[in-house]
Design an enzyme around this catalytic site. Structure first.
Site, PDB file in Angstrom:
ATOM      1  N   GLY A 250       0.834  -1.201   0.000  1.00 34.03           N
ATOM      2  CA  GLY A 250       0.000   0.000   0.000  1.00 34.03           C
ATOM      3  C   GLY A 250       0.863   1.243   0.000  1.00 34.03           C
ATOM      4  O   GLY A 250       2.045   1.194  -0.373  1.00 34.03           O
ATOM      5  N   SER A 251       0.276   2.340   0.428  1.00 32.50           N
ATOM      6  CA  SER A 251       0.988   3.616   0.361  1.00 32.50           C
ATOM      7  C   SER A 251       2.073   3.697   1.434  1.00 32.50           C
ATOM      8  O   SER A 251       2.005   3.010   2.466  1.00 32.50           O
ATOM      9  CB  SER A 251      -0.013   4.754   0.550  1.00 32.50           C
ATOM     10  OG  SER A 251      -0.650   4.593   1.799  1.00 32.50           O
ATOM     11  N   VAL A 254       0.670   4.808   5.025  1.00 28.42           N
ATOM     12  CA  VAL A 254       0.052   3.758   5.845  1.00 28.42           C
ATOM     13  C   VAL A 254       1.108   2.708   6.216  1.00 28.42           C
ATOM     14  O   VAL A 254       1.179   2.258   7.359  1.00 28.42           O
ATOM     15  CB  VAL A 254      -1.152   3.112   5.114  1.00 28.42           C
ATOM     16  CG1 VAL A 254      -1.742   1.983   5.948  1.00 28.42           C
ATOM     17  CG2 VAL A 254      -2.237   4.146   4.810  1.00 28.42           C
ATOM     18  N   GLU A 272       5.717  -3.330   0.993  1.00 25.92           N
ATOM     19  CA  GLU A 272       5.783  -3.025  -0.448  1.00 25.92           C
ATOM     20  C   GLU A 272       5.006  -1.727  -0.644  1.00 25.92           C
ATOM     21  O   GLU A 272       3.785  -1.737  -0.790  1.00 25.92           O
ATOM     22  CB  GLU A 272       5.136  -4.155  -1.265  1.00 25.92           C
ATOM     23  CG  GLU A 272       5.823  -5.495  -1.123  1.00 25.92           C
ATOM     24  CD  GLU A 272       7.109  -5.609  -1.932  1.00 25.92           C
ATOM     25  OE1 GLU A 272       7.436  -4.679  -2.703  1.00 25.92           O
ATOM     26  OE2 GLU A 272       7.790  -6.646  -1.791  1.00 25.92           O
ATOM     27  N   CYS A 306       2.198   0.511  -8.993  1.00 23.04           N
ATOM     28  CA  CYS A 306       3.273   1.009  -8.123  1.00 23.04           C
ATOM     29  C   CYS A 306       4.511   1.281  -8.964  1.00 23.04           C
ATOM     30  O   CYS A 306       5.342   2.113  -8.613  1.00 23.04           O
ATOM     31  CB  CYS A 306       3.566   0.006  -7.024  1.00 23.04           C
ATOM     32  SG  CYS A 306       3.809  -1.648  -7.640  1.00 23.04           S
TER      33      CYS A 306
HETATM   34  P1  NAD Z   1      -3.483   2.322   0.983  1.00 24.90           P
HETATM   35  O1  NAD Z   1      -2.222   2.514   1.755  1.00 24.90           O
HETATM   36  O2  NAD Z   1      -4.510   3.372   1.069  1.00 24.90           O
HETATM   37  O3  NAD Z   1      -4.208   0.956   1.457  1.00 24.90           O
HETATM   38  C1  NAD Z   1      -3.552  -0.285   1.393  1.00 24.90           C
HETATM   39  C2  NAD Z   1      -4.207  -1.243   2.378  1.00 24.90           C
HETATM   40  O4  NAD Z   1      -3.951  -0.819   3.709  1.00 24.90           O
HETATM   41  C3  NAD Z   1      -5.727  -1.349   2.248  1.00 24.90           C
HETATM   42  O5  NAD Z   1      -6.102  -2.703   2.339  1.00 24.90           O
HETATM   43  C4  NAD Z   1      -6.204  -0.546   3.443  1.00 24.90           C
HETATM   44  O6  NAD Z   1      -7.509  -0.913   3.887  1.00 24.90           O
HETATM   45  C5  NAD Z   1      -5.155  -0.884   4.476  1.00 24.90           C
HETATM   46  N1  NAD Z   1      -5.024   0.042   5.603  1.00 24.90           N
HETATM   47  C6  NAD Z   1      -5.373   1.351   5.665  1.00 24.90           C
HETATM   48  N2  NAD Z   1      -5.061   1.863   6.883  1.00 24.90           N
HETATM   49  C7  NAD Z   1      -4.499   0.851   7.600  1.00 24.90           C
HETATM   50  C8  NAD Z   1      -3.954   0.742   8.905  1.00 24.90           C
HETATM   51  N3  NAD Z   1      -3.922   1.784   9.741  1.00 24.90           N
HETATM   52  N4  NAD Z   1      -3.446  -0.446   9.293  1.00 24.90           N
HETATM   53  C9  NAD Z   1      -3.435  -1.500   8.458  1.00 24.90           C
HETATM   54  N5  NAD Z   1      -3.958  -1.468   7.213  1.00 24.90           N
HETATM   55  C10 NAD Z   1      -4.479  -0.305   6.783  1.00 24.90           C
HETATM   56  O7  NAD Z   1      -3.042   2.028  -0.528  1.00 24.90           O
HETATM   57  P2  NAD Z   1      -3.942   1.925  -1.844  1.00 24.90           P
HETATM   58  O8  NAD Z   1      -4.476   3.268  -2.171  1.00 24.90           O
HETATM   59  O9  NAD Z   1      -4.876   0.777  -1.729  1.00 24.90           O
HETATM   60  O10 NAD Z   1      -2.841   1.507  -2.934  1.00 24.90           O
HETATM   61  C11 NAD Z   1      -2.022   2.392  -3.623  1.00 24.90           C
HETATM   62  C12 NAD Z   1      -0.643   2.460  -2.999  1.00 24.90           C
HETATM   63  O11 NAD Z   1      -0.079   1.151  -2.909  1.00 24.90           O
HETATM   64  C13 NAD Z   1       0.326   3.259  -3.861  1.00 24.90           C
HETATM   65  O12 NAD Z   1       1.123   4.042  -3.007  1.00 24.90           O
HETATM   66  C14 NAD Z   1       1.160   2.185  -4.549  1.00 24.90           C
HETATM   67  O13 NAD Z   1       2.429   2.605  -4.964  1.00 24.90           O
HETATM   68  C15 NAD Z   1       1.236   1.148  -3.477  1.00 24.90           C
HETATM   69  N6  NAD Z   1       1.534  -0.166  -4.043  1.00 24.90           N
HETATM   70  C16 NAD Z   1       2.792  -0.660  -3.873  1.00 24.90           C
HETATM   71  C17 NAD Z   1       3.143  -1.877  -4.436  1.00 24.90           C
HETATM   72  C18 NAD Z   1       4.522  -2.431  -4.274  1.00 24.90           C
HETATM   73  O14 NAD Z   1       4.702  -3.621  -4.544  1.00 24.90           O
HETATM   74  N7  NAD Z   1       5.499  -1.662  -3.858  1.00 24.90           N
HETATM   75  C19 NAD Z   1       2.189  -2.608  -5.171  1.00 24.90           C
HETATM   76  C20 NAD Z   1       0.906  -2.077  -5.317  1.00 24.90           C
HETATM   77  C21 NAD Z   1       0.590  -0.845  -4.744  1.00 24.90           C
END
Ligand code: NAD
Length: 518
Positions: A250-251, A254, A272, A306
């Site tokens: 995720g981001s 977070v 990641e 990503c």
């Molecule tokens: P996000 O960070 O908003 O959410 C990711 C996940 O985290 C979701 O399932 C969300 O419900 C969960 N989450 C939110 N708050 C949390 C908390 N406090 N504790 C635990 N879990 C929590 O990301 P997104 O908008 O779904 O995805 C986009 C981001 O993901 C971009 O920054 C992208 O670059 C990144 N990404 C990285 C990779 C990689 O392999 N490096 C791959 C795909 C996406």
């Protein structure tokens, strides 16, 4: 939700939904051996028209609590199964996915918004990693290490950790889970998945296929448990000591919090996180090849990978020529319904992402950048109900703040450089370190780029785009991308507890370092 609001998308694609076991309402978003859910009701929204497609009863922290116990019980049975036999179960999972490749790929396109070939490609990636894991099931091995003591053998064992939690992002609603689950399972772990809150249908469809396969093999289906939901469930997973490894995608914002929570309880994590990927274009490269790669890397998945290219660093002497080509190519990109043939760029996943796009463009203008093509939200005609934006090229300088952060939208910032050293410095001068690529035909440039004074990213490409990784290599990035590695190479080791075993068969007790203890 009124049923009228979800009628059109659901009914239009009823066949797909039914094949994958998705209802219009009342889908249970928790699986721990049985389907249930005691959390809030969440809609799944079609980004093409913002219609509700179906509803899901998500999980609560109580559901998570029970599921964590169930997955642990199931894992005790699974860990006893010989690894090659585990491989056969993974093979059956692969076959179930292959049978459902098209409907599942279409569901990904409907729910996430990526174009159909990319939706199908994402399911194929899960198929690929299951094949890889099948291979691992015959080859996982530890080292035999020379002992300094006579009559002793030293060896390494790789045993499962227990439960692997997987928190995934919206943009790869199948593949990210697939990468983690295949390796976690082959190494003998149970898996608990919390998908992105906006892609619950895809996670239910995948889990149904796994459930069926596990039942067919008389294995406890709670081995692959699912708890849909939002922040509360994710935070619960991060805090819970029963989660031996948490793989978070995720981001960066977070992920930073999640990493600290897991570290605080001495759990293991794979992070990641966000990228800010660049392509460097040298004057000695094949410009046709570069232009085609850049288009795919910057516009594909509507800029929501990503590994999407966000910065284009071009040698001054060829900047005008390359930009002229790219502007022409951008003008021909068809934006539209991801299920329509010929469409290269679907919608953004949510309405909020359209806001991110608009804010990023405002910042470009405020900081003195120029918009070369694109730069509008598409509000007219058939696209007006969806989250459609025009893929955009800007002209900026590398010192501007706008190029330092990841905006998860199809905006590519272009800039110039004079020397290779300058280009590498620009590539490395951001907080993120996921993917990078250089286009050149000069071998010494290539070796500098992949060497110690080259790119500081986890993925370092030459003459290919920043995106589109193969599952055979380790995938992940440095710095604020989190340092995790998934998928191929020796990534499987992270899902294991490493044991260093010294076995004395000598009958005497010689101590290491020659110590004589009386
Ligand atoms: P996000 O960070 O908003 O959410 C990711 C996940 O985290 C979701 O399932 C969300 O419900 C969960 N989450 C939110 N708050 C949390 C908390 N406090 N504790 C635990 N879990 C929590 O990301 P997104 O908008 O779904 O995805 C986009 C981001 O993901 C971009 O920054 C992208 O670059 C990144 N990404 C990285 C990779 C990689 O392999 N490096 C791959 C795909 C996406």
């Amino acid at each position: 939700m009124t049923s009228a609001r979800c009628l059109s998308t659901f009914d239009k694609h009823r066949e797909i939904f039914e094949q994958l076991g998705i209802d219009k309402t009342n889908n249970k978003g928790v699986f721990d051996g049985e389907w249930k859910g005691s959390g809030s009701i969440m809609p799944s929204i079609n980004p093409v028209n913002n219609e509700v497609m179906a509803e899901v009863v998500t999980g609560s922290t109580d559901d998570l609590n029970t599921a964590l116990d169930r997955v642990a019980e199931a894992q005790k049975i699974w860990r006893e199964m010989p690894v090659p036999k585990r491989g056969q179960v993974l093979l059956a999972m692969r076959d179930a996915l292959v049978k459902n490749l098209y409907p599942l790929g279409k569901l990904v396109a409907l729910e996430m918004g990526k174009i159909l070939p990319e939706g199908v490609g994402e399911v194929q990636e899960y198929v690929d990693i299951l094949e890889y894991a099948l291979g691992l099931s015959r080859t996982l091995s530890g080292a035999l290490i020379p002992s300094e003591r006579p009559g002793h053998v030293m060896l390494e064992t790789w045993n499962p950790l227990g439960t692997v939690g997987v928190i995934s992002a919206f943009n790869f609603p199948v593949a990210v889970y697939g990468w983690n689950s295949a390796l976690a399972l082959v190494t003998g772990n149970g898996v608990l998945w919390k998908p992105a809150p906006t892609t619950p249908l895809t996670s239910i469809a995948v889990t149904r296929l796994l459930e069926r396969t596990l039942r067919d093999h008389q294995l406890p289906p709670a081995l692959c448990s699912l708890v849909t939901g939002g922040t509360e469930v994710g935070a619960g997973l991060a805090q819970d000591k029963r989660v031996n490894l948490l793989s978070f995608t995720g981001s960066t914002n977070v992920g930073r919090k999640v990493g600290q929570v897991v570290q605080g309880r001495f759990g293991k994590s794979i992070l990641e996180l966000g990228g800010n990927n660049a392509i460097i274009v040298m004057e000695d490269c094949d410009l046709d090849l570069a232009a085609r790669a850049i288009l795919f890397a910057a516009v594909g998945t509507a800029g929501q990978r990503c590994t999407t290219t966000r910065r284009l660093i071009v040698q001054e002497s060829i900047y005008d020529t390359l930009i002229e080509r790219l502007v022409k190519a951008y003008a021909q990109v068809k934006v539209g319904d991801p299920l329509d043939e010929g469409v290269l760029c679907g919608p953004l996943h949510t309405k909020d992402a359209v806001g991110v796009y608009e804010q990023a463009l405002d910042k470009v203008r405020q900081q003195g950048g120029e918009i070369l093509i694109g730069g509008q939200v598409l509000k007219d005609g058939p696209l007006s109900q969806g989250n459609f934006v025009a893929p955009t090229l800007t002209k900026v300088t590398p010192d501007m703040d706008i190029v330092k952060n990841e905006a998860f939208v199809p905006i590519l910032h272009t800039m110039t450089f004079k020397t290779l050293d300058e280009a590498i410095a620009i590539n490395n001068n951001v907080a993120q370190g996921l993917s990078s690529s250089i286009f050149t035909n000069n071998p010494s440039t290539i070796f500098k780029w992949i060497g110690p004074a080259g790119s500081d990213c986890g993925i370092i490409n030459v003459n290919i785009p920043t995106n589109g990784a193969e599952i055979g290599g380790a995938f992940g990035g440095e710095k604020e991308t989190g340092g995790g590695r998934e998928s191929g190479s020796d990534s499987w080791k992270q899902y294991c507890r490493r044991g260093t075993c010294t076995i004395n068969y000598s009958g005497a007790l010689p101590l290491a370092q020659g110590i004589n203890f009386g």
